[in-house]
Design an enzyme around this catalytic site. Structure first.
Site, PDB file in Angstrom:
ATOM      1  N   ARG A  52      -0.547 -34.972  -7.559  1.00 46.96           N
ATOM      2  CA  ARG A  52      -1.654 -35.803  -7.039  1.00 46.96           C
ATOM      3  C   ARG A  52      -2.687 -36.091  -8.120  1.00 46.96           C
ATOM      4  O   ARG A  52      -3.349 -37.117  -8.100  1.00 46.96           O
ATOM      5  CB  ARG A  52      -2.266 -35.114  -5.801  1.00 46.96           C
ATOM      6  CG  ARG A  52      -2.846 -33.763  -6.073  1.00 46.96           C
ATOM      7  CD  ARG A  52      -2.998 -32.915  -4.805  1.00 46.96           C
ATOM      8  NE  ARG A  52      -1.736 -32.328  -4.353  1.00 46.96           N
ATOM      9  CZ  ARG A  52      -1.609 -31.584  -3.255  1.00 46.96           C
ATOM     10  NH1 ARG A  52      -2.655 -31.324  -2.503  1.00 46.96           N
ATOM     11  NH2 ARG A  52      -0.427 -31.099  -2.914  1.00 46.96           N
ATOM     12  N   LYS A  69       5.209 -21.101 -11.028  1.00 45.51           N
ATOM     13  CA  LYS A  69       6.200 -21.016  -9.952  1.00 45.51           C
ATOM     14  C   LYS A  69       7.073 -19.783 -10.154  1.00 45.51           C
ATOM     15  O   LYS A  69       7.248 -19.329 -11.287  1.00 45.51           O
ATOM     16  CB  LYS A  69       7.110 -22.248  -9.984  1.00 45.51           C
ATOM     17  CG  LYS A  69       6.472 -23.528  -9.502  1.00 45.51           C
ATOM     18  CD  LYS A  69       7.492 -24.663  -9.507  1.00 45.51           C
ATOM     19  CE  LYS A  69       6.884 -25.978  -9.049  1.00 45.51           C
ATOM     20  NZ  LYS A  69       6.407 -25.967  -7.657  1.00 45.51           N
TER      21      LYS A  69
END
Ligand code: BES
Ligand code: MN
Ligand code: ZN
Length: 489
Positions: free
Chosen positions: A337, A263
């Protein structure tokens, strides 16, 4: 750990009002009705409350009389709350008291108000500050609120489940606010194990066990970190013996750097809250145990840290989930996920739940779609989703249903594996939900809740100061009460 303020309950003793040294709170109605306590304050202050009412005090107003002459109190909080106030209005009155309170003790004169318990809940929820890492902290243990009421025992009894909910929400907020060097996967698991104290059965599955179970997706997320990945299972079996439980599954990424798909630096510190789903699951389990809910609920959290390193998962790697589906990891930042799919599969295989809800700070896209006002709700069962939305609405926690569907699932087709972990920019929150949907077994009613926008905010929310909100604990607790709790006496 931040504990909700202690409440003590006592009979109305009008004489104490003039000598109490903290803040005195009294209720009045907009048409000028005062109970005994308000009348006493009005008399002591030579009609100050009556003048407020003449000025046009409206329902919901909270006014302060500072250093009232004739009283020992540092201030009087005059709260305008109608006799037939709604739950929200009563909670708002409590919130108003919490906001003005500072470090002062309060004498809350609630008389015989029918929603006194809701006033207490609002006060308890809003009276939170995360000061674990401030060196100069006031002596919080000395904090107390005295509730003066015509039926103090009744109000105490009615307030008990609400104070359990507040404590659950505080547990969630503490976990979410805690920085990642303090809340590691290890210390997170320790805090959950400690809930055995309040009657939860807690089991920790360590990495070797997770490998044996085949949780290759979850393990691929944590493999770049020095903190070991864990799954923690919390059981509250307060319902009928043998009755299928509700399973609550939480994403517990204690820090999300993005991994090799790193990020950007700006704002990365916010990723200490990426265990928010696990935080809500833990706080809800705490509330259910504290109020001894007559329901079977199992909380499962996947605790991992997403770090780049020489052993980290690479973009392009293919991993195998516990279900057996192979997953092409296109972007290591779509890690939530990967954690959830294995825990959800394990939950269904192990507990055959009657229904399953997963919670996760899953996508930035849900913040683009819904902002910080509503969590995104996705489901394979509209009836179940409606029950949740109704519970959330009743508790003042924003939630909005989003669509799912095969066309979105098709965005996840991989050239080389069964599925890939990202579906492109379009409908990013929905393709994330469809990824999870693949791991939901036929016949399991399921809700996925994307709480990326609501778990922690930069501004105050209705019931919390800025930072972790505890969003979801009240709604899930109510859903359990409405749909899963044994009712017959
Ligand atoms: N933890 C983030 C989602 C998130 C973003 C939570 C902002 C709270 C605030 C999640 O793991 C993530 O990085 N998602 C990616 C998915 C993308 C790579 C498909 C995102 O939203 O950018
Ligand atoms: Mn991520
Ligand atoms: Zn994440």
């Amino acid at each position: 750990m931040v504990k909700p303020v202690t409440f003590t309950f006592q009979d109305v003793n009008i004489d104490e009002i003039s000598t109490f040294a903290g803040r005195v709170a009294v209720l009045v109605t907009s048409d000028g009705r005062m109970d005994n306590a308000a009348r006493r304050v009005n008399r002591l202050t030579k009609g100050a409350i009556a003048r407020m009412i003449e000025d046009g005090l409206k329902a919901g107003d909270a006014r302060v009389l500072a250093y009232p002459v004739g009283m020992a109190a540092e201030a009087v909080d005059v709260i305008c709350l109608e006799k037939r106030a709604t739950q929200d209005e009563a909670r708002a009155a409590g919130v108003a008291l919490a906001k003005t309170r500072g470090a002062a003790n309060i004498l809350a004169c609630l008389g015989n108000h029918s929603k006194a318990d809701q006033v207490i809940l609002g006060l308890a929820l809003r009276d939170y500050g995360f000061d674990a890492h401030k060196t100069a902290t006031p002596d919080e243990d000395a904090r107390a609120i005295t509730v003066m009421a015509t039926k103090p025992d009744l109000i105490r009894e009615k307030s008990e489940p609400y104070l359990a909910m507040a404590e659950g929400a505080f547990f969630t907020r503490d976990l979410v606010n805690e920085p990642a060097n303090v809340l590691t996967t290890e210390s997170f698991a320790d805090r959950l194990v400690a809930m055995a104290d309040i009657g939860l059965e807690v089991e920790v599955l360590e990495e070797d066990k997770l490998a044996e179970l085949g949780m290759g997706a979850l393990l691929s997320v944590g493999q770049g970190s020095d903190s070991p990945s864990k799954v923690v299972v919390m059981k509250w079996l307060g319902g009928n013996a043998g009755e299928a439980p509700l399973a609550l599954v939480g994403k517990g990424v204690v820090f999300d750097t993005g991994g090799i798909s790193l990020k950007p630096a700006a704002g990365m510190e916010d990723m200490t809250m990426d265990m928010g789903g696990a935080g809500v699951v833990a706080g809800t389990m705490r509330a259910l145990a504290l109020r001894k809910a007559k329901a079977n609920v199992i909380g499962l959290v996947g605790l991992v840290e997403n770090m780049p390193s020489g052993n980290a998962t690479r973009p392009g790697d293919v991993v195998t989930s516990m279900k057996g589906d192979t997953i092409e990891v296109i972007n290591t930042d779509a890690e939530g996920r990967l954690v959830l799919c294995d825990v959800m599969h394990y939950a269904q295989e192990t507990f055959q739940p009657a229904a399953m809800i997963d919670l996760a700070t899953l996508t930035g896209a849900i913040i683009i779609g819904l902002g910080h006002e509503n969590a995104g709700v996705f489901s394979n069962d509209d009836g179940f989703a409606k029950s949740f939305l109704k519970a959330a609405e009743a508790e003042g926690e924003g939630a909005w249903q989003m669509p799912i569907g095969k066309a979105y699932a098709d965005q996840l087709k991989s050239r080389i594996a069964d599925v890939k972990n990202v579906g492109g920019r379009a409908a990013g929150s929905i393709t994330a939900a469809e990824f999870l949907h693949r791991f939901v077994q036929d016949g399991t009613p399921w809700i996925h809740i994307d709480i990326a926008g609501v778990a922690s905010t930069k501004t105050d929310t209705k019931y919390a100061p800025k930072g972790a909100s505890g969003w979801g604990v009240l709604a899930l607790n109510r859903l359990v009460a409405d749909q899963f709790e044994v009712t017959e006496e």
